[in-house]
Design a protein around this motif. Structure first.
Motif: not given
Ligand SMILES: [Zn+2]
Length: 308
Positions: A269-295
């Motif tokens: 997620a971090f490498a793909a631009g989906l989160i701003d900081t490297p951190q562990s995250i579940s798919a479910k948590e990540l879904a809350k902030e997912f946007s194609w525009s970040h990818l």
């Protein structure tokens, strides 16, 4: 129809071995895109190549997806069991007068020019398009079957890559839908499977973007609505190679023994631009902030050492 809540995405893995990171990444984005909007997912095993695939591998794939936290609502029949279904659609193309037998050998096809499209497709020059019945009979062997393509531009707006267009006639040419050995090709099978399952969103690696117009053409002929496409960037090693099944140190068997799913998903997620900081995250948590525009659109560099 399937009775699933739209948008309807899909996982379509090939059970020929353990998933590698590129497969995981495409599956993750497919899942995030529909789950972030309350949609559904269909799982389908793409095992047309029965020599390379197995039921054991399919079961490992299911377990790996669930380990990642990527669940689905329905599994449809594997492609290896659907040849009678594909026969019906093949007949439909025949009834439309769009099929013709092609006797070209691989070396003939490849001697004409270099692969044109990103998926390695060669432009077919139409060699067998207008053979007379006597010329066909003279070959004494089973032909592949090609579908005639019309002139004109095929356009789509990809969720990740943006506007894309292709002139099927000049950039691809008439393409094979059934091989000489009777096996249906990916283009036909995937169009029928997605269409019958009511899939509204196809997410996969960007190497397949150039095959979308062929599927859009078949969708039109078969009477399926065109899905939305999202072609995600490929994962590359730091030396610029595309990560693949050959990178054994990065297949899910090894990765599962080295790190938790949240760590793996966080790195992707971090490498793909989906989160701003490297951190562990579940798919479910990540879904809350997912946007194609970040990818990210461009290929993603990954250092295998990150996962150790
Ligand atoms: Zn030919």
């Amino acid at each position: 129809m399937s009775g699933l809540t739209p948008p309807i995405g899909r996982f379509a893995p090939t059970p020929s071995g353990r998933m590698h990171l590129g497969n995981v990444f495409a599956a993750l984005v497919a899942w995030l895109s529909v789950r972030s909007r309350g949609g559904s997912l269909v799982l389908r095993m793409e095992d047309l190549d029965t020599q390379r695939t197995s039921a054991e591998n399919a079961q490992i794939l299911r377990e790996d997806l669930l380990w990642l936290g990527l669940d689905w609502d329905l599994e449809t029949d594997p492609q290896s069991r659907r040849s009678a279904v594909y026969d019906r659609y093949f007949e439909k193309l025949a009834d439309l007068g769009l099929l013709y037998p092609c006797y070209c050998t691989r070396s003939q096809l490849h001697s004409v020019n270099a692969p044109h499209l990103s998926d390695g497709t060669y432009v077919y020059p139409g060699t067998c398009r207008n053979l007379a019945p006597a010329e066909r009979a003279a070959f004494h062997r089973d032909p592949a079957w090609r579908v005639r393509v019309p002139e004109g531009l095929w356009q789509l707006t990809d969720l990740c890559q943006g506007p894309y267009s292709q002139d099927l006639a000049t950039e691809c040419g008439d393409f094979v839908v059934r091989r000489a050995d009777g096996v249906y090709v990916y283009q036909l099978a995937v169009t029928v499977d997605d269409g019958e399952a009511g899939v509204t969103e196809v997410v996969r690696g960007t190497d397949l973007l150039s095959s979308a117009p062929r599927q859009m053409y078949l969708q039109k002929l078969f009477g399926f609505a065109a899905p939305t496409y999202g072609h995600v960037p490929l994962l590359m090693s730091v030396d610029g190679r595309r990560l693949s099944k050959r990178d054994k140190d990065l297949d899910l068997g090894i990765l599962r023994s080295r790190c938790a799913p949240e760590k793996l998903i966080g790195i992707l997620a971090f490498a793909a631009g989906l989160i701003d900081t490297p951190q562990s995250i579940s798919a479910k948590e990540l879904a809350k902030e997912f946007s194609w525009s970040h990818l990210k659109k461009e290929n993603i560099l990954l250092d295998p050492a990150t996962f150790v």
